[in-house]
Design a protein around this motif. Structure first.
Motif, PDB file in Angstrom:
ATOM      1  N   VAL A  24       0.852  -1.188   0.000  1.00 45.06           N
ATOM      2  CA  VAL A  24       0.000   0.000   0.000  1.00 45.06           C
ATOM      3  C   VAL A  24       0.888   1.238   0.000  1.00 45.06           C
ATOM      4  CG1 VAL A  24      -1.827   1.264   1.198  1.00 45.06           C
ATOM      5  CG2 VAL A  24      -1.811  -1.243   1.239  1.00 45.06           C
ATOM      6  N   LEU A  25       0.535   2.203  -0.840  1.00 42.65           N
ATOM      7  CA  LEU A  25       1.278   3.462  -0.956  1.00 42.65           C
ATOM      8  C   LEU A  25       0.330   4.634  -0.697  1.00 42.65           C
ATOM      9  CD1 LEU A  25       3.110   2.688  -4.325  1.00 42.65           C
ATOM     10  CD2 LEU A  25       4.227   2.797  -2.103  1.00 42.65           C
ATOM     11  N   TRP A  26       0.859   5.727  -0.178  1.00 41.20           N
ATOM     12  CA  TRP A  26       0.136   6.996  -0.115  1.00 41.20           C
ATOM     13  C   TRP A  26       1.128   8.140  -0.039  1.00 41.20           C
ATOM     14  CZ3 TRP A  26       0.529   3.619   3.943  1.00 41.20           C
ATOM     15  CH2 TRP A  26       0.984   4.107   5.162  1.00 41.20           C
ATOM     16  N   LEU A  27       0.680   9.336  -0.398  1.00 39.11           N
ATOM     17  CA  LEU A  27       1.554  10.506  -0.477  1.00 39.11           C
ATOM     18  C   LEU A  27       1.033  11.600   0.463  1.00 39.11           C
ATOM     19  CD1 LEU A  27       1.969   8.977  -3.271  1.00 39.11           C
ATOM     20  CD2 LEU A  27       2.524  11.203  -4.231  1.00 39.11           C
ATOM     21  N   THR A  28       1.958  12.337   1.010  1.00 43.88           N
ATOM     22  CA  THR A  28       1.662  13.587   1.715  1.00 43.88           C
ATOM     23  C   THR A  28       2.607  14.651   1.171  1.00 43.88           C
ATOM     24  OG1 THR A  28       3.243  13.185   3.515  1.00 43.88           O
ATOM     25  CG2 THR A  28       1.002  12.315   3.794  1.00 43.88           C
ATOM     26  N   GLU A  29       2.415  15.875   1.619  1.00 42.91           N
ATOM     27  CA  GLU A  29       3.301  16.937   1.140  1.00 42.91           C
ATOM     28  C   GLU A  29       4.738  16.717   1.593  1.00 42.91           C
ATOM     29  OE1 GLU A  29       1.677  20.630   2.409  1.00 42.91           O
ATOM     30  OE2 GLU A  29      -0.047  20.529   1.044  1.00 42.91           O
ATOM     31  N   GLU A  30       4.954  15.896   2.638  1.00 41.76           N
ATOM     32  CA  GLU A  30       6.303  15.634   3.130  1.00 41.76           C
ATOM     33  C   GLU A  30       7.030  14.544   2.343  1.00 41.76           C
ATOM     34  OE1 GLU A  30       3.615  15.786   5.167  1.00 41.76           O
ATOM     35  OE2 GLU A  30       4.068  17.839   5.803  1.00 41.76           O
ATOM     36  N   GLY A  31       6.251  13.643   1.647  1.00 43.67           N
ATOM     37  CA  GLY A  31       6.926  12.613   0.881  1.00 43.67           C
ATOM     38  C   GLY A  31       6.113  11.348   0.686  1.00 43.67           C
ATOM     39  N   LYS A  32       6.825  10.235   0.535  1.00 42.99           N
ATOM     40  CA  LYS A  32       6.234   8.932   0.211  1.00 42.99           C
ATOM     41  C   LYS A  32       6.056   8.106   1.477  1.00 42.99           C
ATOM     42  CE  LYS A  32       7.855   4.523  -1.650  1.00 42.99           C
ATOM     43  NZ  LYS A  32       9.069   3.821  -2.062  1.00 42.99           N
ATOM     44  N   HIS A  33       4.900   7.391   1.575  1.00 40.43           N
ATOM     45  CA  HIS A  33       4.610   6.478   2.682  1.00 40.43           C
ATOM     46  C   HIS A  33       4.190   5.140   2.089  1.00 40.43           C
ATOM     47  CE1 HIS A  33       4.246  10.014   5.502  1.00 40.43           C
ATOM     48  NE2 HIS A  33       3.939  10.591   4.337  1.00 40.43           N
ATOM     49  N   TRP A  34       4.536   4.046   2.778  1.00 43.71           N
ATOM     50  CA  TRP A  34       4.143   2.735   2.263  1.00 43.71           C
ATOM     51  C   TRP A  34       4.223   1.667   3.336  1.00 43.71           C
ATOM     52  CZ3 TRP A  34       8.989   4.666   1.781  1.00 43.71           C
ATOM     53  CH2 TRP A  34      10.094   3.802   1.974  1.00 43.71           C
ATOM     54  N   THR A  35       3.558   0.538   3.079  1.00 46.51           N
ATOM     55  CA  THR A  35       3.634  -0.655   3.916  1.00 46.51           C
ATOM     56  C   THR A  35       3.761  -1.864   3.003  1.00 46.51           C
ATOM     57  OG1 THR A  35       1.226  -0.957   3.981  1.00 46.51           O
ATOM     58  CG2 THR A  35       2.205   0.366   5.752  1.00 46.51           C
ATOM     59  N   THR A  36       4.286  -2.987   3.590  1.00 44.06           N
ATOM     60  CA  THR A  36       4.443  -4.238   2.845  1.00 44.06           C
ATOM     61  C   THR A  36       3.899  -5.379   3.701  1.00 44.06           C
ATOM     62  OG1 THR A  36       6.621  -4.803   3.729  1.00 44.06           O
ATOM     63  CG2 THR A  36       6.551  -3.311   1.825  1.00 44.06           C
ATOM     64  N   PRO A  37       3.694  -6.576   3.105  1.00 39.53           N
ATOM     65  CA  PRO A  37       3.212  -7.697   3.909  1.00 39.53           C
ATOM     66  C   PRO A  37       4.173  -8.038   5.051  1.00 39.53           C
ATOM     67  CG  PRO A  37       2.904  -8.180   1.585  1.00 39.53           C
ATOM     68  CD  PRO A  37       3.707  -6.931   1.650  1.00 39.53           C
ATOM     69  N   ASP A  38       5.493  -7.926   4.828  1.00 42.13           N
ATOM     70  CA  ASP A  38       6.457  -8.250   5.880  1.00 42.13           C
ATOM     71  C   ASP A  38       6.651  -7.095   6.855  1.00 42.13           C
ATOM     72  OD1 ASP A  38       6.835 -10.721   4.729  1.00 42.13           O
ATOM     73  OD2 ASP A  38       8.565 -10.065   3.530  1.00 42.13           O
ATOM     74  N   MET A  39       6.329  -5.885   6.445  1.00 43.88           N
ATOM     75  CA  MET A  39       6.520  -4.719   7.303  1.00 43.88           C
ATOM     76  C   MET A  39       5.230  -3.895   7.290  1.00 43.88           C
ATOM     77  SD  MET A  39      10.403  -3.580   6.359  1.00 43.88           S
ATOM     78  CE  MET A  39      10.432  -2.386   7.706  1.00 43.88           C
ATOM     79  N   PRO A  40       4.235  -4.300   8.087  1.00 37.69           N
ATOM     80  CA  PRO A  40       2.972  -3.578   8.100  1.00 37.69           C
ATOM     81  C   PRO A  40       3.079  -2.201   8.742  1.00 37.69           C
ATOM     82  CG  PRO A  40       2.945  -5.319   9.751  1.00 37.69           C
ATOM     83  CD  PRO A  40       4.209  -5.487   8.960  1.00 37.69           C
ATOM     84  N   GLU A  41       4.201  -1.927   9.447  1.00 39.15           N
ATOM     85  CA  GLU A  41       4.383  -0.597  10.004  1.00 39.15           C
ATOM     86  C   GLU A  41       4.703   0.399   8.884  1.00 39.15           C
ATOM     87  OE1 GLU A  41       6.262  -3.188  10.847  1.00 39.15           O
ATOM     88  OE2 GLU A  41       5.378  -3.846  12.747  1.00 39.15           O
TER      89      GLU A  41
END
Length: 244
Positions: free
Chosen positions: A125-142
């Motif tokens: 899962v990916l999402w954007l804010t004005e500060e930059g890129k955010h994401w999570t993966t199956p192995d790293m849900p944080e």
């Protein structure tokens, strides 16, 4: 001038009725004694056959004239026009020329609202804010984060960053792109299985940077190239030695 006097004819004696009756009886007897000649049947039959043949020939001639009339399409001109022959022009139906199909416009980045979640692949899962890129993966849900404001990148110069996370089934490659001219269109990452094309995300208002991602079946990757809508290089990252 002498005029001839008309000569008076002697008065005819009146007929004797008895004599007249005897004369009528003699004529009637003579008529009964006359034997009529036989009718010419053979001549009549020949005449009938002749008439039938003439009628049949007339009908056949008329039918042939009707059948041959459509074939009389050649017009011979007189001596003043020379020995020319005019034939009917062949009718050719012009098939409509297919209109050229318009080429599909080049893709452009998907515009997302701040913090709008985009599922790049199951568990990614990916999402954007004005500060930059955010994401999570199956192995790293944080949540993981890559900043565009901490001074580690210069958004006024073309550049690309790469992060790679994955599972046994697939790899998710993603990163930032920034600083290029024109409008970014798509990303292409080189892998050992061949080039893989990915997609782009941007915030509204043309912030000058965005996030790219691509899903592949191998962890061996090489160069990353973002191209604009004209096919030119928007920004790129060369592959490391020994990689595709």
């Amino acid at each position: 001038m002498n005029h001839l006097e008309p000569v008076a004819e002697p008065d005819a004696e009146p007929a004797d009725p008895a004599e007249t009756e005897r004369l009528r009886e003699a004529l009637a007897a003579a008529a009964y004694d006359v034997t009529p000649s036989p009718a010419p049947l053979a001549a009549v039959e020949r005449r009938g056959r002749l008439l039938r043949r003439r009628r049949r020939a007339t009908v056949l001639g008329a039918g042939c004239a009707v059948l041959l009339a459509p074939l009389a399409f050649v017009t011979l001109h007189g001596p003043d026009d020379g020995d020319r022959v005019t034939r009917p022009a062949a009718t050719v139906s012009a098939s409509p020329r297919p209109s050229p199909s318009p080429s599909a416009p080049a893709p452009t980045p998907r515009i997302v609202a701040p913090e709008e979640r985009v599922t790049a692949a199951p568990g990614f899962v990916l999402w954007l804010t004005e500060e930059g890129k955010h994401w999570t993966t199956p192995d790293m849900p944080e949540e993981q984060f890559r900043s565009v404001t901490d001074g580690n990148i210069e958004t006024t110069e073309p550049g690309v960053s790469v992060q790679a996370e994955g599972t046994r089934e697939r790899m998710l490659f993603s990163g930032l792109y920034y600083g290029g001219e024109g409008t970014a269109s798509y990303v292409e990452i080189a892998t050992e299985d061949g080039p893989v094309r990915g997609k782009l995300l941007e915030l509204p208002g043309r912030p000058g940077w965005g996030v790219w991602y691509a899903v592949a079946g191998t962890a061996d990757w090489g160069s990353v190239t973002v191209r604009d809508t004209e096919g030119r290089v928007y920004a790129s990252l060369p592959g490391m030695p020994g990689r595709p």
